[in-house]
Design a protein around this motif. Structure first.
Motif, PDB file in Angstrom:
ATOM      1  N   GLU A 116     -33.440 -59.526 -20.847  1.00  0.00           N
ATOM      2  CA  GLU A 116     -34.219 -60.155 -21.902  1.00  0.00           C
ATOM      3  C   GLU A 116     -34.887 -61.427 -21.382  1.00  0.00           C
ATOM      4  OE1 GLU A 116     -34.639 -58.618 -24.659  1.00  0.00           O
ATOM      5  OE2 GLU A 116     -33.088 -57.088 -24.431  1.00  0.00           O
ATOM      6  N   VAL A 117     -36.199 -61.498 -21.511  1.00  0.00           N
ATOM      7  CA  VAL A 117     -36.947 -62.669 -21.054  1.00  0.00           C
ATOM      8  C   VAL A 117     -36.421 -63.944 -21.703  1.00  0.00           C
ATOM      9  CG1 VAL A 117     -39.205 -63.810 -21.157  1.00  0.00           C
ATOM     10  CG2 VAL A 117     -39.043 -61.423 -20.439  1.00  0.00           C
ATOM     11  N   ALA A 118     -36.197 -63.904 -23.013  1.00  0.00           N
ATOM     12  CA  ALA A 118     -35.729 -65.090 -23.720  1.00  0.00           C
ATOM     13  C   ALA A 118     -34.428 -65.621 -23.141  1.00  0.00           C
ATOM     14  CB  ALA A 118     -35.559 -64.778 -25.207  1.00  0.00           C
ATOM     15  N   GLU A 119     -33.535 -64.716 -22.726  1.00  0.00           N
ATOM     16  CA  GLU A 119     -32.267 -65.131 -22.138  1.00  0.00           C
ATOM     17  C   GLU A 119     -32.477 -65.782 -20.772  1.00  0.00           C
ATOM     18  OE1 GLU A 119     -28.551 -64.117 -23.542  1.00  0.00           O
ATOM     19  OE2 GLU A 119     -30.076 -65.228 -24.656  1.00  0.00           O
ATOM     20  N   ASN A 120     -33.367 -65.235 -19.980  1.00  0.00           N
ATOM     21  CA  ASN A 120     -33.682 -65.839 -18.679  1.00  0.00           C
ATOM     22  C   ASN A 120     -34.263 -67.232 -18.849  1.00  0.00           C
ATOM     23  OD1 ASN A 120     -33.481 -63.755 -16.226  1.00  0.00           O
ATOM     24  ND2 ASN A 120     -34.074 -62.609 -18.048  1.00  0.00           N
ATOM     25  N   LEU A 121     -35.166 -67.384 -19.791  1.00  0.00           N
ATOM     26  CA  LEU A 121     -35.783 -68.692 -20.030  1.00  0.00           C
ATOM     27  C   LEU A 121     -34.745 -69.700 -20.527  1.00  0.00           C
ATOM     28  CD1 LEU A 121     -39.125 -67.581 -21.734  1.00  0.00           C
ATOM     29  CD2 LEU A 121     -38.791 -68.328 -19.369  1.00  0.00           C
ATOM     30  N   ARG A 122     -33.869 -69.260 -21.413  1.00  0.00           N
ATOM     31  CA  ARG A 122     -32.831 -70.154 -21.933  1.00  0.00           C
ATOM     32  C   ARG A 122     -31.896 -70.623 -20.826  1.00  0.00           C
ATOM     33  NH1 ARG A 122     -27.648 -69.349 -22.896  1.00  0.00           N
ATOM     34  NH2 ARG A 122     -27.791 -67.076 -22.758  1.00  0.00           N
ATOM     35  N   VAL A 123     -31.406 -69.673 -20.036  1.00  0.00           N
ATOM     36  CA  VAL A 123     -30.413 -70.016 -19.018  1.00  0.00           C
ATOM     37  C   VAL A 123     -31.007 -70.882 -17.912  1.00  0.00           C
ATOM     38  CG1 VAL A 123     -28.937 -69.055 -17.217  1.00  0.00           C
ATOM     39  CG2 VAL A 123     -28.917 -68.046 -19.483  1.00  0.00           C
ATOM     40  N   THR A 124     -32.199 -70.571 -17.448  1.00  0.00           N
ATOM     41  CA  THR A 124     -32.802 -71.397 -16.396  1.00  0.00           C
ATOM     42  C   THR A 124     -33.055 -72.817 -16.892  1.00  0.00           C
ATOM     43  OG1 THR A 124     -34.984 -70.465 -16.977  1.00  0.00           O
ATOM     44  CG2 THR A 124     -33.842 -69.522 -15.069  1.00  0.00           C
ATOM     45  N   LYS A 125     -33.416 -72.953 -18.162  1.00  0.00           N
ATOM     46  CA  LYS A 125     -33.608 -74.293 -18.739  1.00  0.00           C
ATOM     47  C   LYS A 125     -32.290 -75.049 -18.769  1.00  0.00           C
ATOM     48  CE  LYS A 125     -35.461 -76.666 -22.820  1.00  0.00           C
ATOM     49  NZ  LYS A 125     -36.097 -76.489 -24.162  1.00  0.00           N
ATOM     50  N   GLU A 126     -31.211 -74.373 -19.162  1.00  0.00           N
ATOM     51  CA  GLU A 126     -29.896 -75.014 -19.235  1.00  0.00           C
ATOM     52  C   GLU A 126     -29.388 -75.397 -17.850  1.00  0.00           C
ATOM     53  OE1 GLU A 126     -27.397 -72.305 -21.361  1.00  0.00           O
ATOM     54  OE2 GLU A 126     -28.427 -72.626 -23.275  1.00  0.00           O
ATOM     55  N   ILE A 127     -29.583 -74.516 -16.874  1.00  0.00           N
ATOM     56  CA  ILE A 127     -29.142 -74.819 -15.507  1.00  0.00           C
ATOM     57  C   ILE A 127     -29.888 -76.031 -14.966  1.00  0.00           C
ATOM     58  CG2 ILE A 127     -29.147 -73.998 -13.117  1.00  0.00           C
ATOM     59  CD1 ILE A 127     -28.572 -71.187 -14.230  1.00  0.00           C
ATOM     60  N   ALA A 128     -31.203 -76.042 -15.130  1.00  0.00           N
ATOM     61  CA  ALA A 128     -32.016 -77.146 -14.613  1.00  0.00           C
ATOM     62  C   ALA A 128     -31.637 -78.470 -15.271  1.00  0.00           C
ATOM     63  CB  ALA A 128     -33.491 -76.848 -14.831  1.00  0.00           C
ATOM     64  N   ALA A 129     -31.242 -78.419 -16.541  1.00  0.00           N
ATOM     65  CA  ALA A 129     -30.863 -79.642 -17.250  1.00  0.00           C
ATOM     66  C   ALA A 129     -29.520 -80.182 -16.768  1.00  0.00           C
ATOM     67  CB  ALA A 129     -30.822 -79.378 -18.752  1.00  0.00           C
ATOM     68  N   ARG A 130     -28.605 -79.294 -16.397  1.00  0.00           N
ATOM     69  CA  ARG A 130     -27.252 -79.716 -16.023  1.00  0.00           C
ATOM     70  C   ARG A 130     -27.082 -79.964 -14.524  1.00  0.00           C
ATOM     71  NH1 ARG A 130     -22.846 -75.822 -18.615  1.00  0.00           N
ATOM     72  NH2 ARG A 130     -21.603 -77.039 -17.125  1.00  0.00           N
ATOM     73  N   PHE A 131     -27.917 -79.308 -13.704  1.00  0.00           N
ATOM     74  CA  PHE A 131     -27.752 -79.414 -12.252  1.00  0.00           C
ATOM     75  C   PHE A 131     -29.085 -79.819 -11.625  1.00  0.00           C
ATOM     76  CE2 PHE A 131     -24.712 -76.396 -13.921  1.00  0.00           C
ATOM     77  CZ  PHE A 131     -23.514 -76.829 -13.366  1.00  0.00           C
ATOM     78  N   PRO A 132     -29.265 -81.097 -11.325  1.00  0.00           N
ATOM     79  CA  PRO A 132     -30.554 -81.580 -10.812  1.00  0.00           C
ATOM     80  C   PRO A 132     -30.901 -81.088  -9.416  1.00  0.00           C
ATOM     81  CG  PRO A 132     -28.914 -83.330 -10.773  1.00  0.00           C
ATOM     82  CD  PRO A 132     -28.301 -82.188 -11.506  1.00  0.00           C
ATOM     83  N   VAL A 133     -29.901 -80.596  -8.680  1.00  0.00           N
ATOM     84  CA  VAL A 133     -30.142 -80.073  -7.329  1.00  0.00           C
ATOM     85  C   VAL A 133     -29.436 -78.719  -7.191  1.00  0.00           C
ATOM     86  CG1 VAL A 133     -29.852 -80.433  -4.852  1.00  0.00           C
ATOM     87  CG2 VAL A 133     -30.270 -82.395  -6.354  1.00  0.00           C
ATOM     88  N   VAL A 134     -30.187 -77.702  -6.803  1.00  0.00           N
ATOM     89  CA  VAL A 134     -29.623 -76.391  -6.479  1.00  0.00           C
ATOM     90  C   VAL A 134     -30.027 -76.056  -5.049  1.00  0.00           C
ATOM     91  CG1 VAL A 134     -29.719 -73.912  -6.949  1.00  0.00           C
ATOM     92  CG2 VAL A 134     -29.584 -75.532  -8.857  1.00  0.00           C
ATOM     93  N   ASP A 135     -29.035 -75.835  -4.201  1.00  0.00           N
ATOM     94  CA  ASP A 135     -29.313 -75.581  -2.786  1.00  0.00           C
ATOM     95  C   ASP A 135     -29.657 -74.121  -2.507  1.00  0.00           C
ATOM     96  OD1 ASP A 135     -28.304 -78.252  -1.346  1.00  0.00           O
ATOM     97  OD2 ASP A 135     -26.964 -77.779  -3.005  1.00  0.00           O
ATOM     98  N   THR A 136     -28.970 -73.208  -3.216  1.00  0.00           N
ATOM     99  CA  THR A 136     -29.158 -71.781  -2.961  1.00  0.00           C
ATOM    100  C   THR A 136     -29.207 -71.032  -4.281  1.00  0.00           C
ATOM    101  OG1 THR A 136     -27.863 -71.982  -0.929  1.00  0.00           O
ATOM    102  CG2 THR A 136     -28.283 -69.757  -1.736  1.00  0.00           C
TER     103      THR A 136
END
Length: 267
Positions: free
Chosen positions: A56-76
């Motif tokens: 579901e597109v909506a789920e992908n958009l929700r989760v990526t937004k939440e990850i980006a908000a909680r983790f300012p740096v993602v290495d991999t």
């Protein structure tokens, strides 16, 4: 220590990779459907779970937004979510299943997490989209494969779309690898009949590589990322990428943007 995001991290290859990274002291973010499976995995270490149906597109958009908000740096970022449907299935948002899970989900994660990946010193996207689909695999006039659907056609198209998306997203800073792990001894999630599941199970036991062994080339790529922006590997061996042009990649980008602008439950 680094931060790694793994889609499809509660089963098979993704689970083995998550367990290894947790054991090594890294922060691991798992995206999947089963929180129960995650709890079994995350008894030790800095583990985080985001529950989502990545078809579901909506789920992908929700989760990526939440990850980006909680983790300012993602290495991999490891893109490994998989679920097989042999017959044509359509999501609640009107997208063909393979297009939604094997292309759109990966595209959304890799594009929407560009900022937090860009904040890392040596960021890497490791995408289990298998390279090698022919240039004519994309049905530009029928991306949802409403006519003449077969699982093989859908699989080849999603793989080609993955290449075109990677071509556009890879950069001198954020490296992108299309990775073929080969036949891995996993649960092979999907809507398979009893006969098909039994055959796959037998083949997996005889020919499949155990996940704990299959992740070793992936770990090597994470620790020693390739020097070129975009590359492809079959296990630990580098392979040549198919010819793809920036014009094709831009065409896909425009078409994807148009599709994502449409409301849910399209007719």
């Amino acid at each position: 220590m680094s931060t790694i995001v793994i889609t499809g991290g509660t089963d098979g290859l993704g689970r083995a990779l998550a367990a290894d990274r947790l054991g090594a002291g890294h922060t691991v973010i798992v995206v999947g459907r089963s929180e129960a499976k995650f709890r079994e995995l995350a008894r030790n270490g800095d583990a985080h779970f985001f529950q989502a149906d990545l078809r579901e597109v909506a789920e992908n958009l929700r989760v990526t937004k939440e990850i980006a908000a909680r983790f300012p740096v993602v290495d991999t970022l490891v893109l490994g979510a998989a679920y097989v449907h042999r017959d044509r299935q359509v999501t609640s948002e009107g997208f063909e299943h393979n297009f939604a899970l094997y292309y759109l989900s990966r595209h959304i994660f890799a594009s929407r997490l560009q900022e937090v990946l860009g904040a890392a010193e040596r960021p890497l996207v490791l995408d289990t989209t298998v390279p090698g689909a022919p240039q004519d695999a994309v049905h530009w006039d029928d991306l949802q494969l409403e006519r003449g659907y077969t699982w093989k056609i859908a699989n080849l198209q999603s793989r080609r779309l993955g290449l075109l998306s990677a071509l556009r997203l890879a950069s001198d800073h954020v490296r992108y690898v299309l990775y073929n792990p080969g036949f891995v001894r996993t649960s092979h999630q999907g809507a398979l009949g009893k006969t098909s599941r039994a055959m796959v199970g037998i083949l997996a036991k005889v020919l499949g590589t155990p996940p704990e062994k299959a992740i070793r080339p992936m770990l090597d790529l994470i620790e020693n990322r390739p020097e070129t922006p975009l590359s492809a590997y079959l296990r630990g061996k580098r392979v040549e990428l198919d010819t793809a042009t920036s014009a094709e990649a831009e065409r896909l980008h425009r078409e994807t943007a148009r599709l994502l602008e449409k409301p849910a439950n399209r007719t």
